[in-house]
Motif scaffolding. Structure first.
Motif, PDB file in Angstrom:
ATOM      1  N   SER A   1      -9.322  16.749   2.250  1.00 43.19           N
ATOM      2  CA  SER A   1     -10.388  17.012   1.025  1.00 43.19           C
ATOM      3  C   SER A   1     -11.066  16.169   0.622  1.00 43.19           C
ATOM      4  O   SER A   1     -12.196  16.118   0.579  1.00 43.19           O
TER       5      SER A   1
ATOM      6  N   GLY B   1      -4.832  17.045   0.669  1.00 42.59           N
ATOM      7  CA  GLY B   1      -5.484  16.348  -0.287  1.00 42.59           C
ATOM      8  C   GLY B   1      -6.130  15.452   0.465  1.00 42.59           C
ATOM      9  O   GLY B   1      -7.310  15.016   0.090  1.00 42.59           O
ATOM     10  N   THR B   2      -5.629  14.597   1.624  1.00 38.68           N
ATOM     11  CA  THR B   2      -6.370  13.598   1.855  1.00 38.68           C
ATOM     12  C   THR B   2      -7.579  14.151   2.966  1.00 38.68           C
ATOM     13  O   THR B   2      -8.740  13.197   2.612  1.00 38.68           O
TER      14      THR B   2
ATOM     15  N   PHE C   1      -6.204  13.164  13.022  1.00 42.43           N
ATOM     16  CA  PHE C   1      -6.965  13.266  11.657  1.00 42.43           C
ATOM     17  C   PHE C   1      -6.353  12.847  10.500  1.00 42.43           C
ATOM     18  O   PHE C   1      -6.594  12.294   9.474  1.00 42.43           O
ATOM     19  N   TYR C   2      -4.850  13.481  10.503  1.00 42.56           N
ATOM     20  CA  TYR C   2      -4.043  13.371   9.592  1.00 42.56           C
ATOM     21  C   TYR C   2      -3.563  11.865   9.311  1.00 42.56           C
ATOM     22  O   TYR C   2      -3.506  11.302   8.147  1.00 42.56           O
ATOM     23  N   GLU C   3      -3.047  11.205  10.413  1.00 40.95           N
ATOM     24  CA  GLU C   3      -2.576   9.974  10.224  1.00 40.95           C
ATOM     25  C   GLU C   3      -3.530   8.946  10.092  1.00 40.95           C
ATOM     26  O   GLU C   3      -3.520   7.773   9.495  1.00 40.95           O
ATOM     27  N   GLN C   4      -4.787   9.135  10.821  1.00 37.90           N
ATOM     28  CA  GLN C   4      -5.894   7.945  10.433  1.00 37.90           C
ATOM     29  C   GLN C   4      -7.132   8.214  10.003  1.00 37.90           C
ATOM     30  O   GLN C   4      -8.047   7.463   9.772  1.00 37.90           O
TER      31      GLN C   4
ATOM     32  N   GLU D   1     -12.919  10.520  10.265  1.00 35.76           N
ATOM     33  CA  GLU D   1     -14.209   9.522  10.825  1.00 35.76           C
ATOM     34  C   GLU D   1     -13.344   8.418  11.613  1.00 35.76           C
ATOM     35  O   GLU D   1     -14.156   8.190  12.433  1.00 35.76           O
ATOM     36  N   HIS D   2     -12.485   7.903  11.305  1.00 37.06           N
ATOM     37  CA  HIS D   2     -11.840   6.662  12.098  1.00 37.06           C
ATOM     38  C   HIS D   2     -11.103   7.205  13.453  1.00 37.06           C
ATOM     39  O   HIS D   2     -11.144   6.171  13.925  1.00 37.06           O
TER      40      HIS D   2
ATOM     41  N   TYR E   1       1.442   9.096   4.941  1.00 29.30           N
ATOM     42  CA  TYR E   1       0.122   9.338   5.232  1.00 29.30           C
ATOM     43  C   TYR E   1      -0.461  10.243   4.003  1.00 29.30           C
ATOM     44  O   TYR E   1      -1.586  10.691   4.076  1.00 29.30           O
TER      45      TYR E   1
END
Lengths: 191, 191
Positions: B107, B104-105, B18-21, B24-25, B99
């Motif tokens: 959120s 933040g990403t 989830f962090y790297e990609q 949703e992806h 990443y």
DNA sequence: GTCTATATAATGATAGAC
DNA sequence: GTCTATCATTATATAGAC
């Protein structure tokens, strides 16, 4: 006078939806509903969804170049020009509060997707960076102009991210005030 | 001693992906490949992909609470504790460069998706905000402690966004130095 | 607990009528 | 230029064997 073609409508709707919902999450169905055309019709105007994204990025690049030129033309003092940049956070506060910064959020998304167009999205950052760098040089900060440009860009990105997370408009105004003070402090040091 | 169950492996792999990609992806196939289980097996441990996301968020919340407690326990001075927060940008610079900030990403993504768990993701921001606010109060900034906390959060978010867009590690170090100076300046004003 | 097989829905994309 | 109909692929999710 510019004719408003279907292609233009597609790019306009995609621009808005990519900003509000993200690129990947926006489907042809979403755009089709907004433009009031069928899904099949997209492929007369574009070869793929990626091509729509490129058109959106190019549109944003053109709009940004035009805005930067205008700020430069309408203000002779570099500090006033930089204030124009800071001021967009106030002007766009309603949308920032809901969707963050269109530049930063698209860059973040495409970077995570490792999308082919991530370089194009980051070029938007570069436009602001180069322009701000030039203004800081004119302000007498030749040695650290690029550092100041990156610093200001980062400050504005952070404001947008937090304002969006907390839906806090007062925070935007507060940080804009702090940034204007910061800019004024810089001026005094180098005038 | 904690047993490492399949469920834990799923949450761990999902957290990373989830962090790297992005959330949703990242598909069940991606996670399944990482954990080396079949796609059907997920539904023994979770009812849906959303439930995996909630587990990831809860894991991050627990880890964050634990880190904040540790910073507080290991440092008696509030300024040193705040420096621990600033220092994580240096410690995690490799991943931030690639990443961005995991808080933040996520959120930003969940806000754009208008996802049911966006509040949980923003609770991560609130943990840092409340903790930083308390430290600034101990620093003698009772009146504007929350404002300073939000300001510092925004600064760190901006650094992560720009560092990721430009893959610039030097920028992180530079901004961390500026932030430490800013913090030291605050201390002097109120000591 | 883990697997294979499958159901179901949505996606990006194509073909061809009009 | 725009449409309808359809394809191929992928996604989440379920059923049931082991």
């Amino acid at each position: 006078m510019s004719e408003s073609t279907t292609r233009d409508h597609i790019v306009e709707a995609a621009d808005k939806l990519f900003y509000e919902q993200g690129y990947e999450h926006t489907s042809f169905t979403h755009i089709a509903d907004a433009v009031r055309i069928s899904r099949g019709n997209f492929y007369y105007h574009f070869k793929s969804k990626d091509e729509i994204l490129d058109a959106v990025i190019n549109e944003r690049l053109a709009n940004t170049r035009s805005a930067l030129e205008q700020w430069e033309a309408e203000n002779s003092k570099p500090a006033d020009r930089i204030r124009c940049f800071i001021q967009i956070m106030i002007n766009n506060r309603d949308k920032i509060k809901l969707y963050g910064c269109p530049v930063g959020t698209l860059s973040t998304e495409l970077t995570k997707l490792n999308h082919a167009s991530k370089a194009g999205a980051n070029e938007l950052f570069s436009l602001y960076r180069t322009w701000l760098c030039r203004q800081f040089m004119l302000l007498g900060r030749k040695a650290d102009a690029d550092q100041l440009a990156m610093h200001l860009l980062a400050r504005s990105q952070g404001v947008a991210t937090l304002a969006s997370a907390f839906h806090d408009e007062a925070f935007i105004r507060q940080e804009v005030r702090i940034l204007c003070d910061w800019l004024a402090g810089l001026k005094e040091k180098n005038s």
